[in-house]
Design an enzyme around this catalytic site. Structure first.
Site, PDB file in Angstrom:
ATOM      1  N   HIS A  86       0.406  -8.600 -22.897  1.00 12.14           N
ATOM      2  CA  HIS A  86      -0.531  -7.638 -23.694  1.00 12.14           C
ATOM      3  C   HIS A  86      -0.551  -7.926 -25.398  1.00 12.14           C
ATOM      4  O   HIS A  86      -1.797  -7.990 -25.748  1.00 12.14           O
ATOM      5  CB  HIS A  86       0.214  -6.366 -23.520  1.00 12.14           C
ATOM      6  CG  HIS A  86       0.393  -5.721 -22.205  1.00 12.14           C
ATOM      7  ND1 HIS A  86      -0.426  -6.279 -20.965  1.00 12.14           N
ATOM      8  CD2 HIS A  86       1.337  -5.132 -21.737  1.00 12.14           C
ATOM      9  CE1 HIS A  86       0.103  -5.823 -20.146  1.00 12.14           C
ATOM     10  NE2 HIS A  86       1.371  -5.178 -20.278  1.00 12.14           N
ATOM     11  N   ALA A 122       0.906  -1.274  -0.056  1.00 11.43           N
ATOM     12  CA  ALA A 122       0.114   0.071   0.112  1.00 11.43           C
ATOM     13  C   ALA A 122       0.940   1.208   0.028  1.00 11.43           C
ATOM     14  O   ALA A 122       0.317   2.231  -0.422  1.00 11.43           O
ATOM     15  CB  ALA A 122      -0.976  -0.065   1.321  1.00 11.43           C
TER      16      ALA A 122
HETATM   17  C1  BG6 Z   1       3.203  -2.437 -18.564  1.00 13.73           C
HETATM   18  C2  BG6 Z   1       4.714  -2.767 -18.804  1.00 13.73           C
HETATM   19  O1  BG6 Z   1       2.603  -3.647 -18.264  1.00 13.73           O
HETATM   20  O2  BG6 Z   1       2.736  -1.865 -19.453  1.00 13.73           O
HETATM   21  C3  BG6 Z   1       5.356  -1.360 -18.887  1.00 13.73           C
HETATM   22  O3  BG6 Z   1       5.374  -3.495 -17.910  1.00 13.73           O
HETATM   23  C4  BG6 Z   1       4.665  -0.589 -20.032  1.00 13.73           C
HETATM   24  O4  BG6 Z   1       6.747  -1.526 -19.268  1.00 13.73           O
HETATM   25  C5  BG6 Z   1       3.090  -0.530 -19.827  1.00 13.73           C
HETATM   26  O5  BG6 Z   1       5.169   0.964 -20.139  1.00 13.73           O
HETATM   27  C6  BG6 Z   1       2.393   0.134 -20.706  1.00 13.73           C
HETATM   28  O6  BG6 Z   1       1.079   0.518 -20.404  1.00 13.73           O
HETATM   29  P1  BG6 Z   1       0.194   1.658 -20.938  1.00 13.73           P
HETATM   30  O7  BG6 Z   1      -1.197   1.412 -20.243  1.00 13.73           O
HETATM   31  O8  BG6 Z   1       0.913   2.979 -20.240  1.00 13.73           O
HETATM   32  O9  BG6 Z   1       0.235   1.488 -22.416  1.00 13.73           O
END
Ligand code: BG6
Length: 485
Positions: free
Chosen positions: A250, A36
């Site tokens: 992702h 937290a």
């Molecule tokens: C995270 C990665 O999962 O996603 C980061 O660890 C990356 O390295 C980020 O910068 C990107 O997320 P967003 O939402 O800013 O596109």
């Protein structure tokens, strides 16, 4: 909003008819946030809880118990979550038995005080090295046992392992204490509005699905481009690199949403089963010809970043040509790219359709006409656009590309909330649709892992560029090119 509303954008009118909302109210529950006093809590979890509170989406009976190593006091927590009632803080060492004994009795007391029926969410906003110990400790004092009355759910933040073997061993450790329906693995890309929109777009309309296949689609480009460098996260990043950080999770999830078959229903497991089928159909990378399918890069100056090894071989950029061997997609390349320190922050999925089979216009070959392109813009300007060929006004026969652009913020008059808001609400609702299941992790690791060990050249690129030029050549060699945002 009135039944039907017209908004005017430049050259466009949006007509928005009030639609259907599949809304549910979460049951009473408490939320324990491990870490937290840390960065993730401050940047993502707290603002999202506040956002949910402001929208009236938190349960009426709700409390937050922050747990951290730092001696932050309750006032400190309250200043991070202004306006949110029922906040508590417990300081403790994550590996000490005494912390869990104190947590157990505190939870009993708070459950009784706030009428949360023993329902509790444990959010592990912690370095992954602590996942096992913390789960084990909670298991030991029966905090995860759902037969005690009330449910318990645990939220994990990535990375879920460093490769397939470590992902499997983490899973085995977790399975000792938790059933899969209790496990929520965060992939925040799945909580982004335009990412969710892919499923609505594909399966709540009838005009796209008939052409969503190898007969009509030439190729798909998935780009997640970042302008920022590695920043203060070098310690984590240098041992991970872009393949683990962005692709195994992702990018693979985005690919699955575009490529999957219609699920039988929107139930979590139906939606996730279809993703697994896509992952299983991914054509494995072959050592031979790998350099033509995958380009790795590192931005100049990366090795000078604080915390990065001076001889680091960690890729900060990757581009790859992925193939899906099934009836729908055979022969359709999916080009994926992601990197840091690029010219612009921009994430999109572009579906590029085939050229017309024959041109009626004598001086123009079919390839002179721009192919229809459908783009899901994930960020920063969320929206959807469709490019078509159209006649330009005037007595001459001039054809030009016309882009119909739908901008989320303009159309709905508000920006999308942070992905964490949606995902936190889903944890409270017990909806796992947007959380990767264990089998998805295994399949995606299996696919990406060979690249971690492959002997591929590491190309360099200048910060502020679009990545190494070899990535451009990869597409050019197939008569295609990356879209430039
Ligand atoms: C995270 C990665 O999962 O996603 C980061 O660890 C990356 O390295 C980020 O910068 C990107 O997320 P967003 O939402 O800013 O596109």
């Amino acid at each position: 909003m009135s039944q039907e509303e017209l908004r005017h954008g430049p050259g466009l009118k949006y007509s928005i008819r009030e639609g259907l909302c599949l809304e549910q109210k979460p049951e009473p529950c408490g939320m324990v946030i491990f870490g937290a006093s840390g960065d993730l809590a401050a940047r993502k979890i707290f603002p999202s809880l506040q956002g949910l509170g402001q929208k009236g989406l938190l349960p009426e009976n709700f409390f937050v118990l922050g747990l951290g190593r730092s001696p932050m006091d309750l006032a400190g927590l309250k200043s991070r979550l202004p306006g949110l009632p029922n906040l508590y803080y417990l300081q403790g060492d994550y590996t000490a038995d005494s912390t869990y004994a104190a947590l157990g009795s505190r939870l009993k007391e708070l459950a009784a005080k706030h009428g949360t029926k023993g329902n509790v969410i444990f959010y592990l906003a912690l370095p992954p090295g602590l996942f096992h110990d913390v789960t084990h400790q909670m298991g030991k004092v029966s905090l995860l046992d759902q037969t005690r009355g009330g449910w318990s759910r645990v939220v994990f933040e990535k990375p879920f392992g460093q490769d397939l073997a470590s992902a499997l061993s983490l899973a085995a450790e977790i399975r000792d204490h938790l059933q899969e329906p209790q496990v929520y693995r965060m992939d925040h890309y799945l909580g982004k509005d335009t990412v969710q929109n892919i499923l609505m777009f594909r399966f709540a309309n009838s005009i796209f699905e008939p052409i969503w296949n190898r007969t009509y689609i030439d190729h798909v480009q998935i780009s997640v481009l970042e302008a920022e460098g590695v920043g203060r996260r070098a310690g984590y990043y240098d041992s991970s690199g872009v393949l683990r950080d962005m692709f195994q999770n992702h990018a693979m999830q985005l690919l699955a949403l575009v490529a999957k078959e219609p699920p039988a229903s929107f139930a979590a497991d139906c939606v996730r089963d279809e993703k697994i089928k896509v992952f299983k159909a991914l054509k494995p990378f072959d050592e031979r010809g790998l350099a033509e399918r995958v380009v790795l890069g590192q931005y100049r100056g990366y090795r000078d970043e604080p915390g990065v090894s001076a001889a680091s071989q960690t890729p900060t950029y990757a581009a790859m040509r992925v193939e899906i061997s099934n009836w729908r997609w055979e022969g359709v390349p999916f080009y994926l790219r992601s990197g840091k320190s690029l010219r612009k922050r921009h994430a999109e999925i572009a579906v590029i359709f085939k050229h017309v089979p024959h041109s009626l216009f004598s001086q123009l070959a079919p390839t002179h006409l721009d192919p229809n392109t459908l783009v899901f813009r994930i960020q920063p300007e969320e929206g959807v656009s469709l490019t078509i060929e159209a006649k330009k006004p005037g007595p001459k026969t001039c054809i030009g590309a016309l882009t119909m652009d739908f901008d989320y913020a303009e159309a709905f008059g508000e920006h999308s909330p942070d992905a964490y808001e949606r995902l936190l609400l889903d944890v409270m609702l017990g909806d796992q649709t947007l959380f990767p299941r264990q089998d998805a992790l295994e399949e995606t690791w299996r696919f990406i892992e060979p690249l971690l060990h492959a002997s591929l050249p590491l190309r360099s690129y200048s910060p502020g560029d679009w990545g190494p030029e070899e990535a451009d050549r990869m597409l050019e060699s197939e008569g295609r090119s990356w879209r430039q945002p």
